[in-house]
Design a protein around this motif. Structure first.
Motif, short mmCIF file in Angstrom:
data_model
loop_
_atom_site.label_atom_id
_atom_site.label_comp_id
_atom_site.label_asym_id
_atom_site.label_seq_id
_atom_site.Cartn_x
_atom_site.Cartn_y
_atom_site.Cartn_z
N GLY A 40 -3.58 46.08 46.05
CA GLY A 40 -2.89 46.00 44.75
C GLY A 40 -2.00 44.77 44.77
O GLY A 40 -2.47 43.66 45.01
N THR A 41 -0.73 44.98 44.56
CA THR A 41 0.22 43.86 44.60
C THR A 41 0.83 43.69 45.99
O THR A 41 1.59 42.75 46.23
CB THR A 41 1.35 44.06 43.58
N ASP A 42 0.53 44.61 46.90
CA ASP A 42 1.14 44.57 48.24
C ASP A 42 0.44 43.54 49.11
O ASP A 42 -0.77 43.34 49.04
CB ASP A 42 1.04 45.95 48.90
N ARG A 43 1.23 42.90 49.95
CA ARG A 43 0.70 41.92 50.89
C ARG A 43 1.65 41.88 52.09
O ARG A 43 2.77 42.38 52.04
CB ARG A 43 0.59 40.54 50.23
N LEU A 44 1.19 41.26 53.15
CA LEU A 44 2.04 41.10 54.32
C LEU A 44 3.10 40.05 54.07
O LEU A 44 2.82 38.98 53.51
CB LEU A 44 1.21 40.67 55.54
N SER A 45 4.33 40.34 54.49
CA SER A 45 5.37 39.30 54.46
C SER A 45 5.07 38.30 55.57
O SER A 45 4.27 38.56 56.48
CB SER A 45 6.75 39.92 54.67
#
Length: 394
Positions: free
Chosen positions: A217-222
């Motif tokens: 979705g909109t989540d990703r690794l920092s």
């Protein structure tokens, strides 16, 4: 009964001590380590799978002296629990799931063949050579360099960083080695931040590019999570493969009938890899911390207390493994815990198996007459079990 993890006699062969402990009870308090230790397969498996026992990171102290080391571990998949772990594992597994293991398989086999050829040339020239230095150590570094997209000219940086950082997992570490681990963590993190920035601008077919791109979705690794993931892959991948190859080849040459069996039947390669991981475990101890009262094999662990699975002890449990002190490359089934269990099962296990298999395949094909050339020197550490050198000849 207990054991001294710094005792050279224990480090040379801890397995009789583990057997004696297991005969008394499945779990023991170890005041010297400050935790309980599980020595049976069932108890160790329970430690790894029980959800009231978690990987709860505690910053290395003094915090100001270990800022880089702590930053890497606060953002690590290995040192987190749900829901953070669930999120990180989903993203990392999605990036890993883009075919990296199979993409690298031909390259791993070519690298192993080339390194074994170099080993053969050194043996021909000098009569013997160090298998650790020529094959076991450089192979995983080259593979992880390929995996992460590290330029070949810069891969020499990786092994010293890994070697320094993993010293922090031993007990009673000398201050100079702890300081060296912090320096290595800072240097490696800085290098990876530069590499990540480059891959954002110039993506390739490497894992760093996929870790940069992966989305849920909109989540990703920092960026900190991405750097911590890459560091974890280096340390876990490098140390495990070096020591499975080193410990494993030493075992095969010691129990010569098993080496000859593998020469006669290369189809035994997959089961040989599993047996080498079991027989002399490269990771001997893996900690958990109780988040609620829990009982493991009759031993109560209170919240905040630590308990560890002694993986080497679990791997020699006669309740699970017939004749456990015998190397048997035909052993099946082989439910060792060498890659962990439960939610923290090693995400890089398939690639590690490819590396060990490639090393054994190249060695048996090119150097069937391989023999030990003197007593190998063992590393003076308990948690990560391996050799300093493994001299071989033909």
């Amino acid at each position: 009964m207990s054991f001294d993890p710094a005792d050279p006699a224990f480090l040379a062969d801890p397995y009789p001590v583990f057997a004696a402990l297991r005969a008394e009870a499945e779990v023991h308090d170890h005041p010297g380590l400050g935790l309980a230790v599980a020595v049976s397969h069932a108890a160790s498996s329970a430690v790894l799978r029980e959800r009231s026992l978690g990987r709860l990171w505690t910053d290395a102290a003094p915090v100001a002296a270990f800022a880089e080391f702590n930053l890497l571990h606060r953002n690590s998949l290995l040192e987190s629990e749900p829901p953070t772990h669930t999120r990180l594992r989903r993203l990392v597994a999605a990036a890993f799931g883009r075919g990296h293991t199979e993409r690298l398989r031909p390259r791993v086999e070519a690298l192993a063949a080339g390194l074994v050829e170099e080993l053969a040339e050194r043996v021909d020239a000098d009569g013997s050579a160090d298998l650790l230095a020529v094959l076991a150590a450089p192979l995983p570094i080259q593979v992880i360099g390929e995996l992460l997209g590290v330029p070949e000219s810069e891969r020499g940086l990786l092994q010293p960083w890994s070697n320094a950082i993993v010293k922090m997992y031993e007990y009673d570490l000398a201050p100079d080695l702890a300081a060296a681990a912090e320096r290595a963590a800072g240097e490696f993190a800085a290098y990876l931040r530069t590499l990540v920035a480059h891959r954002r601008a110039h993506p390739g077919d490497d894992l760093v590019s996929d870790l940069v791109a992966v989305r849920d979705g909109t989540d990703r690794l920092s960026e900190d999570e991405l750097v911590a993931t890459a560091v974890l892959l280096l340390m876990a991948g490098h140390e495990a493969t070096v020591n499975v190859v080193g410990n494993g080849v030493h075992a095969l040459l010691t129990y010569r009938d098993q080496w000859e069996l593998l020469l006669a039947d290369p189809a035994l390669l997959p089961s040989a890899v599993e047996e080498l991981i079991r027989f002399d475990a490269p990771l001997q101890l893996f900690e958990r911390t109780a988040t609620a009262p829990v009982t493991i094999a009759g031993h109560r662990v209170e919240p905040g207390a630590k308990v560890a699975a002694l993986l080497g002890a679990a791997a020699r449990d006669p309740a699970v493994f017939t004749d456990p002190d015998r190397l048997d490359i035909t052993r099946s089934p082989n439910p060792h815990l060498g890659f962990g269990a439960g939610i923290h099962y090693c995400v890089g296990a398939p690639l590690a198996r490819v590396e060990v298999s490639a090393a054994l395949k190249a060695l048996t094909a090119r150097l069937p007459g391989l023999v030990g050339a003197g007593a190998p020197e063992r590393r003076p550490e308990f948690v990560i079990r391996g050799l300093e050198e493994l001299p071989v000849g033909v």
